[in-house]
Structure formats: structure tokens, C-alpha cells
Write a protein that holds these residues in place. Structure first.
Motif, mmCIF file in Angstrom:
data_model
loop_
_atom_site.group_PDB
_atom_site.id
_atom_site.type_symbol
_atom_site.label_atom_id
_atom_site.label_comp_id
_atom_site.label_asym_id
_atom_site.label_seq_id
_atom_site.Cartn_x
_atom_site.Cartn_y
_atom_site.Cartn_z
ATOM 1 N N TYR A 13 0.874 -1.171 0.000
ATOM 2 C CA TYR A 13 0.000 0.000 0.000
ATOM 3 C C TYR A 13 0.907 1.216 0.000
ATOM 4 C CZ TYR A 13 -4.422 -2.378 1.165
ATOM 5 O OH TYR A 13 -5.560 -3.138 1.150
ATOM 6 N N ASN A 14 0.760 2.094 -0.927
ATOM 7 C CA ASN A 14 1.598 3.296 -1.010
ATOM 8 C C ASN A 14 3.072 2.957 -0.865
ATOM 9 O OD1 ASN A 14 -0.963 4.559 -0.790
ATOM 10 N ND2 ASN A 14 -0.753 4.480 1.439
ATOM 11 N N VAL A 18 2.946 -4.492 3.136
ATOM 12 C CA VAL A 18 2.030 -4.808 4.219
ATOM 13 C C VAL A 18 1.948 -6.320 4.394
ATOM 14 C CG1 VAL A 18 -0.405 -4.743 4.800
ATOM 15 C CG2 VAL A 18 0.720 -2.678 4.003
ATOM 16 N N ARG A 37 -0.019 -9.761 15.674
ATOM 17 C CA ARG A 37 -0.486 -8.598 16.426
ATOM 18 C C ARG A 37 -1.263 -7.653 15.535
ATOM 19 N NH1 ARG A 37 4.264 -5.752 18.672
ATOM 20 N NH2 ARG A 37 5.256 -6.350 19.669
ATOM 21 N N ASN A 38 -1.810 -6.608 16.115
ATOM 22 C CA ASN A 38 -2.552 -5.616 15.341
ATOM 23 C C ASN A 38 -1.651 -5.045 14.245
ATOM 24 O OD1 ASN A 38 -4.008 -4.582 18.403
ATOM 25 N ND2 ASN A 38 -5.049 -5.640 16.784
ATOM 26 N N GLY A 39 -2.183 -4.991 13.057
ATOM 27 C CA GLY A 39 -1.432 -4.409 11.953
ATOM 28 C C GLY A 39 -0.438 -5.344 11.296
ATOM 29 N N ALA A 40 -0.427 -6.616 11.709
ATOM 30 C CA ALA A 40 0.559 -7.560 11.171
ATOM 31 C C ALA A 40 0.304 -7.907 9.708
ATOM 32 C CB ALA A 40 0.564 -8.838 12.016
ATOM 33 N N GLY A 41 -0.946 -7.761 9.280
ATOM 34 C CA GLY A 41 -1.263 -8.081 7.888
ATOM 35 C C GLY A 41 -2.255 -9.223 7.717
ATOM 36 N N LYS A 42 -2.924 -9.610 8.795
ATOM 37 C CA LYS A 42 -3.851 -10.747 8.754
ATOM 38 C C LYS A 42 -5.038 -10.462 7.834
ATOM 39 C CE LYS A 42 -4.578 -10.472 13.218
ATOM 40 N NZ LYS A 42 -3.684 -9.368 13.608
ATOM 41 N N THR A 43 -5.732 -9.360 8.114
ATOM 42 C CA THR A 43 -6.929 -9.055 7.332
ATOM 43 C C THR A 43 -6.584 -8.865 5.854
ATOM 44 O OG1 THR A 43 -7.965 -8.052 9.263
ATOM 45 C CG2 THR A 43 -8.882 -7.458 7.129
ATOM 46 N N THR A 44 -5.493 -8.176 5.598
ATOM 47 C CA THR A 44 -5.082 -7.951 4.211
ATOM 48 C C THR A 44 -4.844 -9.289 3.501
ATOM 49 O OG1 THR A 44 -4.044 -5.896 4.922
ATOM 50 C CG2 THR A 44 -3.446 -6.710 2.745
ATOM 51 N N GLU A 157 -10.743 -12.997 12.805
ATOM 52 C CA GLU A 157 -10.982 -12.706 14.225
ATOM 53 C C GLU A 157 -12.436 -12.953 14.635
ATOM 54 O OE1 GLU A 157 -8.556 -10.393 16.289
ATOM 55 O OE2 GLU A 157 -7.364 -9.547 14.647
HETATM 56 N N1 LIG Z 1 -6.568 0.133 2.424
HETATM 57 C C1 LIG Z 1 -5.395 0.350 3.020
HETATM 58 N N2 LIG Z 1 -4.602 1.374 2.650
HETATM 59 C C2 LIG Z 1 -3.408 1.590 3.231
HETATM 60 N N3 LIG Z 1 -2.905 0.831 4.216
HETATM 61 C C3 LIG Z 1 -3.640 -0.201 4.651
HETATM 62 C C4 LIG Z 1 -4.921 -0.502 4.082
HETATM 63 N N4 LIG Z 1 -5.419 -1.592 4.707
HETATM 64 C C5 LIG Z 1 -4.498 -1.965 5.625
HETATM 65 N N5 LIG Z 1 -3.429 -1.133 5.602
HETATM 66 C C6 LIG Z 1 -2.236 -1.244 6.462
HETATM 67 O O1 LIG Z 1 -1.724 -2.547 6.340
HETATM 68 C C7 LIG Z 1 -1.208 -3.008 7.576
HETATM 69 C C8 LIG Z 1 -1.840 -4.341 7.906
HETATM 70 O O2 LIG Z 1 -3.214 -4.165 8.155
HETATM 71 P P1 LIG Z 1 -4.182 -5.377 8.428
HETATM 72 O O3 LIG Z 1 -5.548 -4.821 8.600
HETATM 73 O O4 LIG Z 1 -3.981 -6.411 7.393
HETATM 74 O O5 LIG Z 1 -3.622 -5.909 9.818
HETATM 75 P P2 LIG Z 1 -4.236 -6.962 10.819
HETATM 76 O O6 LIG Z 1 -3.192 -7.956 11.113
HETATM 77 O O7 LIG Z 1 -5.531 -7.454 10.310
HETATM 78 O O8 LIG Z 1 -4.468 -6.090 12.139
HETATM 79 P P3 LIG Z 1 -5.638 -6.145 13.243
HETATM 80 O O9 LIG Z 1 -5.231 -7.186 14.245
HETATM 81 O O10 LIG Z 1 -5.591 -4.773 13.861
HETATM 82 O O11 LIG Z 1 -6.920 -6.437 12.567
HETATM 83 C C9 LIG Z 1 -1.490 -1.920 8.588
HETATM 84 O O12 LIG Z 1 -0.318 -1.180 8.759
HETATM 85 C C10 LIG Z 1 -2.557 -1.089 7.927
HETATM 86 O O13 LIG Z 1 -2.452 0.240 8.335
#
Ligand SMILES: Nc1ncnc2c1ncn2[C@@H]1O[C@H](COP(=O)(O)OP(=O)(O)OP(=O)(O)O)[C@@H](O)[C@H]1O
Ligand SMILES: [Mg+2]
Length: 301
Positions: A13-14, A18, A37-44, A157
Motif C-alpha cells: 500500500y503506497n 504490508v 499482532r494488530n497491523g501484522a497483515g492478517k486481514t489484508t 478474528e
Molecule cells: N486500504 C489500506 N490502505 C493503506 N494501508 C492499509 C490498508 N489496509 C491496511 N493497511 C495497512 O496494512 C497493515 C496491515 O493491516 P491489516 O488490517 O492487514 O492488519 P491486521 O493484522 O488485520 O491487524 P488487526 O489485528 O488490527 O486487525 C497496517 O499497517 C494497515 O495500516
């Protein structure tokens, strides 16, 4: 057989990485927990798998077939709940599910009621979903993912915003889907203790990298409780442990360090035998191999 394999899966992303070169393997019939952890990249990662976000690089294979723009048939065999699901707030739970059922061409009349019962919403069927609590919305979202009886479910989650009883119910639901229906399950979580009794395999994602993908059994073994003994010579100590004390479940860490896993053993006994054999003991300590600590350690927390 693998229900999901990713090969070099990457998302930027940008210009920021990620998800970084992920090679994940989810086997048929297993419960796989993607932990980070939060922000690790799971949802992506899960969004890329479901085609909700386009990967920058890499391949996704489901049920042995590579997903491409023209080959998306695999999705019909998957049910997913990723982030907050959207519902028609003015419709009841039943109406919401009926609508989705007709859109998806599900004709089984009992599908809606069965699924609502499965997720524990059978007493709230006629309440408008706009009036649902977060936990109830979460359950309704899971009902959506399950309604077409998928072979593979992906839940991001799933225990988010559930109360302790709800978390327990979700756990039993996931276990029964896995054990009774043989459904393959991929869930994400940021709490190891939440998936530790559930998962067959754990994938640990940290700053977009999959840093471990290991069977839960192996993690358990690595994290067994043990008594650490620092002695003047393990070479002398080992025969005494084995022959005189009958202790066989131990590891020799170095010339001086022993790890004894039979933690219920009386250490005074061991100490006395060592003393009689002129083996010095400079430390005896109990090591509780805490899984949570282990996870924090490898994710740098
Ligand atoms: N649409 C987007 N544009 C820019 N950055 C993004 C976007 N979606 C996610 N990110 C960034 O990608 C990284 C991973 O995000 P992601 O949501 O995959 O984490 P996660 O592991 O699911 O965290 P959480 O436990 O908080 O749900 C984060 O730094 C987030 O800010
Ligand atoms: Mg997330």
C-alpha cells in the motif's frame, strides 16, 4: 490435499510492504490459525485470498487450482467473514439470511433456520439486525458465511466483540464444524491463548512476514514445562538420572545444563543423588513454558 496455498503473496500500500512474500499452506480438514499482532497483515492476507483486495504479487491456489480472473469457481466452496459484515438494518436476522439465500440460489428451506441455530441466534430471529449487539452481528455474519455449507471457511478474528460465553460458543462451533462436518477452517487472531486449544497449525505473521508455520503439537512440545538444573557435569549426571532415578524424559542442553520434564518429581531426591556422586548443583529452577510469552518473544512484543 491443500485447500489453500499462497505463493509469494505480497501486498504493497503506497509503496509500503504490508504483506511480504507469504507462503501459506492450509491442509484439508484442519484448523489453521493465522496469528499476529494488530497491523501484522492478517486481514489484508485474508482479503487477498478472497479476492476482495488485489495482490501486488504472488499466487493463490484453492482446492488445488490457481485462482485467476477467469477461474474463480473455488470461491463457491468457501465461506468467509472478513471484518464487519454489512446487513440490512431494517430486516430481521431471518429476513437478512433469506435474502442472501435467494441471491446465492440456496433452496434448502431449512438452511436459514439451521444456520441461525448453529450460531446461537435462534431466539433473536425476529429482531431487526440494526438492533443487534456487536456480538449478535458477529454471529449473524458467521451465519452468512456458513449458510451455503462451504467446505472451507475463513473467519477473520471470529471472537471479536463476543463476551466470554460467546467466545466459548464460537470455539465449540468451530470445533464441531471441523470435527463433525470435516470443514477446513482458517481463522485469524491476535491472541494465542484463544486459538491454542483449537488450532492444528499455527502461522505466525509479523510485519507482513510469515515467520513460522508449525503444527500446534510442535509448539506445545517446545513449550513444555521443565525443571532446569545447572550442574558441574551433565556427563556425570545423566547416568544417575537414568539408572538410579529412572528419569528418562529430559534434555541435555550443554555440558552443564539439564532440562527435566518430569516436573512432578521430587527434586530433593535428585539433588541428594547428585550430591552423593559429587556432582555440584548450582541452580534448580522451574520453567513454565508459557505459550503467550513465546508468541510475544517471536513477534518481538
Ligand atoms: N486500504 C489500506 N490502505 C493503506 N494501508 C492499509 C490498508 N489496509 C491496511 N493497511 C495497512 O496494512 C497493515 C496491515 O493491516 P491489516 O488490517 O492487514 O492488519 P491486521 O493484522 O488485520 O491487524 P488487526 O489485528 O488490527 O486487525 C497496517 O499497517 C494497515 O495500516
Ligand atoms: Mg485485522
Amino acid at each position: 490435499m491443500m485447500v489453500l496455498e499462497t505463493n509469494g503473496l505480497t501486498k504493497k500500500y503506497n509503496n509500503q510492504l504490508v504483506v511480504n512474500n507469504l507462503n501459506m499452506h492450509v491442509r484439508q480438514g484442519e484448523i489453521y490459525a493465522l496469528l499476529g499482532r494488530n497491523g501484522a497483515g492478517k486481514t489484508t492476507t485474508l482479503k487477498m485470498v478472497m479476492g476482495l483486495v488485489k495482490q501486488t504479487r504472488g499466487e493463490i491456489t484453492v482446492f488445488g487450482e490457481k485462482l485467476t480472473r477467469s477461474n474463480t469457481g473455488g470461491y463457491r466452496r468457501i465461506g468467509a467473514l472478513i471484518e464487519a459484515p454489512a446487513f440490512y438494518e431494517n430486516l430481521t436476522a431471518v429476513e437478512n439470511l433469506n435474502l442472501i439465500a435467494s441471491l446465492r440460489g440456496i433452496h434448502n428451506k431449512n438452511a436459514v433456520n439451521n444456520t441461525l441455530e448453529l450460531v446461537g441466534l435462534e431466539n433473536d430471529t425476529n429482531k431487526k439486525s440494526g438492533k443487534f449487539s456487536l456480538g449478535m452481528k458477529q454471529r449473524l455474519g458467521i451465519a452468512l458465511a456458513l449458510m451455503h455449507d462451504p467446505e472451507f471457511i475463513i473467519l477473520d478474528e471470529p471472537t471479536n466483540s463476543l463476551d466470554p460465553a460467546g467466545i466459548q460458543q464460537m470455539r465449540s462451533l468451530i470445533l464441531s464444524l471441523s470435527k463433525e462436518a470435516g470443514t477446513s477452517i482458517l481463522i485469524s487472531s491476535h491472541i494465542l491463548s484463544e486459538v491454542e486449544q483449537l488450532a492444528d497449525t499455527i502461522g505466525i505473521i509479523h510485519q507482513g512476514c510469515l515467520i513460522e508455520e508449525v503444527p500446534m503439537n510442535e509448539i506445545r512440545l517446545r513449550n513444555r514445562h521443565f525443571i532446569k538444573m545447572v550442574v558441574s557435569s551433565t556427563a556425570l549426571a545423566v547416568p544417575i538420572l537414568e539408572k538410579q532415578l529412572g528419569i528418562t524424559d529430559f534434555d541435555v542442553e550443554s555440558d552443564y545444563i539439564l532440562k527435566i520434564y518430569e516436573i512432578e518429581r521430587n527434586m530433593e531426591d535428585v539433588n541428594r543423588y547428585f550430591h552423593d556422586a559429587h556432582i555440584g548443583v548450582s541452580e534448580i529452577s522451574m520453567n513454565k513454558g508459557n505459550l503467550e510469552e513465546y508468541f510475544m518473544k517471536i513477534t518481538g512484543g
